[in-house]
Write an enzyme that holds these catalytic residues in place. Structure first.
Site, PDB file in Angstrom:
ATOM      1  N   GLY A 132      46.483 -32.676  -4.853  1.00  0.00           N
ATOM      2  CA  GLY A 132      45.736 -32.407  -3.625  1.00  0.00           C
ATOM      3  C   GLY A 132      45.057 -31.048  -3.598  1.00  0.00           C
ATOM      4  O   GLY A 132      44.604 -30.582  -2.561  1.00  0.00           O
ATOM      5  N   ASN A 156      47.880 -43.916  -4.315  1.00  0.00           N
ATOM      6  CA  ASN A 156      48.915 -43.419  -3.408  1.00  0.00           C
ATOM      7  C   ASN A 156      48.212 -42.929  -2.144  1.00  0.00           C
ATOM      8  O   ASN A 156      47.675 -41.824  -2.119  1.00  0.00           O
ATOM      9  CB  ASN A 156      49.672 -42.270  -4.095  1.00  0.00           C
ATOM     10  N   TRP A 157      48.215 -43.785  -1.127  1.00  0.00           N
ATOM     11  CA  TRP A 157      47.498 -43.424   0.112  1.00  0.00           C
ATOM     12  C   TRP A 157      48.243 -42.350   0.910  1.00  0.00           C
ATOM     13  O   TRP A 157      47.707 -41.805   1.843  1.00  0.00           O
ATOM     14  CB  TRP A 157      47.313 -44.668   0.990  1.00  0.00           C
ATOM     15  N   LYS A 158      49.506 -42.112   0.564  1.00  0.00           N
ATOM     16  CA  LYS A 158      50.344 -41.178   1.346  1.00  0.00           C
ATOM     17  C   LYS A 158      50.313 -41.606   2.812  1.00  0.00           C
ATOM     18  O   LYS A 158      50.175 -42.797   3.087  1.00  0.00           O
ATOM     19  CB  LYS A 158      49.894 -39.734   1.134  1.00  0.00           C
ATOM     20  N   GLU A 181      52.901 -35.738 -12.724  1.00  0.00           N
ATOM     21  CA  GLU A 181      52.030 -35.095 -11.741  1.00  0.00           C
ATOM     22  C   GLU A 181      52.418 -33.626 -11.606  1.00  0.00           C
ATOM     23  O   GLU A 181      53.404 -33.298 -10.935  1.00  0.00           O
ATOM     24  CB  GLU A 181      52.197 -35.764 -10.374  1.00  0.00           C
ATOM     25  N   HIS A 188      58.239 -38.907  -5.724  1.00  0.00           N
ATOM     26  CA  HIS A 188      57.004 -38.118  -5.617  1.00  0.00           C
ATOM     27  C   HIS A 188      57.373 -36.682  -5.232  1.00  0.00           C
ATOM     28  O   HIS A 188      58.336 -36.453  -4.500  1.00  0.00           O
ATOM     29  CB  HIS A 188      56.079 -38.746  -4.556  1.00  0.00           C
ATOM     30  N   SER A 212      44.726 -34.636  -8.550  1.00  0.00           N
ATOM     31  CA  SER A 212      43.283 -34.417  -8.421  1.00  0.00           C
ATOM     32  C   SER A 212      42.444 -35.219  -9.424  1.00  0.00           C
ATOM     33  O   SER A 212      41.426 -34.743  -9.920  1.00  0.00           O
ATOM     34  CB  SER A 212      42.953 -32.923  -8.504  1.00  0.00           C
ATOM     35  N   GLU A 226      56.248 -34.727  -3.148  1.00  0.00           N
ATOM     36  CA  GLU A 226      56.336 -34.469  -1.695  1.00  0.00           C
ATOM     37  C   GLU A 226      57.694 -34.919  -1.161  1.00  0.00           C
ATOM     38  O   GLU A 226      58.250 -34.304  -0.257  1.00  0.00           O
ATOM     39  CB  GLU A 226      55.178 -35.185  -0.980  1.00  0.00           C
TER      40      GLU A 226
HETATM   41  P1  PGA Z   1      45.831 -36.246  -5.476  1.00  0.00           P
HETATM   42  O1  PGA Z   1      47.322 -36.795  -5.276  1.00  0.00           O
HETATM   43  O2  PGA Z   1      45.098 -37.236  -6.326  1.00  0.00           O
HETATM   44  O3  PGA Z   1      45.270 -36.151  -4.076  1.00  0.00           O
HETATM   45  O4  PGA Z   1      45.951 -34.909  -6.141  1.00  0.00           O
HETATM   46  C1  PGA Z   1      48.016 -37.455  -6.312  1.00  0.00           C
HETATM   47  C2  PGA Z   1      49.405 -37.805  -5.842  1.00  0.00           C
HETATM   48  O5  PGA Z   1      50.016 -37.014  -5.107  1.00  0.00           O
HETATM   49  O6  PGA Z   1      49.949 -38.868  -6.199  1.00  0.00           O
END
Ligand code: PGA
Length: 256
Positions: free
Chosen positions: A177, A10-12, A171, A99, A216, A101
């Protein structure tokens, strides 16, 4: 029983054309274990380029492409949105839905998430349905209630039988993150709960749904996480922007 493993990047809102190139060339000689899919989910403007580059590098079998979001509507006056048909036309195969976010910054509700999963399934794409609890919810022992409340609207809308084509990513929001990964024991316990929750509706489907862990994940902790009986790979954010590290994570995954 065979259950495939999936490692999804997931590059966001990160990455650029250069990263598309670096990633494709770095994955050119990747050695995957049995029954593993690698899915890369860049921002929408890069989807087509990634598909084209993967094809040109003879990597279409090794790398599949996913979007990070999609509209629940088929078409129409929805400025800024992208439809499932548009993704299909570009040979995209997966879509991340719900997700945390998107749930927190764009106020996507579990009902809307259910509509999106439905639209994705109807179009023949594979949804990666994200669920997870916040730190406060974990601290007050509401994790299972929260996960159930995120899953149930989707089960109600699409029906449990359709979950055979769904990938779930657990998640924990507090691990995304932050560098704070759930311990492999905690992640396994939660994945087991998710599988049991699905099994109450349909045991056969529950046994086959790939459950990814996200939050993470990095080269140093992926092996232990992926070794857990109910963890079938990962949804990788930060570490997926570093081609060599992502490659190590992909190589650690194995179908069960
Ligand atoms: P992260 O993000 O590996 O940077 O914690 C995972 C995600 O949000 O899918």
């Amino acid at each position: 029983m065979t259950r495939r493993a999936i490692v999804a990047a997931n590059w966001k809102m990160n990455g650029d054309l250069a990263l598309v190139n670096t990633m494709v060339s770095s994955l050119t000689n990747i050695e995957l274990q049995d029954n593993v899919n690698v899915v890369i989910c860049p921002s929408s403007p890069y989807l087509s380029e990634l598909v084209v580059k993967a094809r040109a590098g003879n990597l279409s079998a090794a790398i599949q492409v996913g979007a990070q979001n999609v509209s629940e509507h088929e078409s129409g006056a929805f400025t800024g949105e992208v439809s499932t048909q548009m993704l299909k036309e570009l040979s995209v195969e997966f879509v991340i839905i719900g997700h945390s976010e998107r749930r927190s910054y764009y106020h996507e509700t579990s009902t809307q998430v259910a509509h999106k999963v439905n639209a994705v399934l109807k179009s023949g794409l594979t949804p990666i349905l994200c669920i997870g609890e916040s730190e406060a919810e974990r601290a007050t022992e509401q994790t299972e209630t929260v996960l159930a409340s995120q899953l149930q609207p989707v089960i109600d809308e699409v029906g449990i039988e359709k979950f055979i084509d769904v990938v779930i990513a657990y998640e924990p929001v507090w691990a995304i993150g932050t560098g704070k990964t759930a311990s492999s024991k905690m992640a396994q316990e939660t994945h087991q709960f998710i599988r049991q929750f699905l099994a109450q509706a349909n045991e056969n489907v529950a046994a086959k749904v790939p459950l990814l862990y996200g939050g993470s994940v990095k080269a140093s902790n992926c092996e232990e996480l992926f070794a857990q009986p109910d963890i079938d790979g990962g949804l990788i954010g930060g570490a997926s922007l570093h081609a060599e590290q992502f490659k190590v994570i992909c190589s650690a995954a194995k179908g069960k």
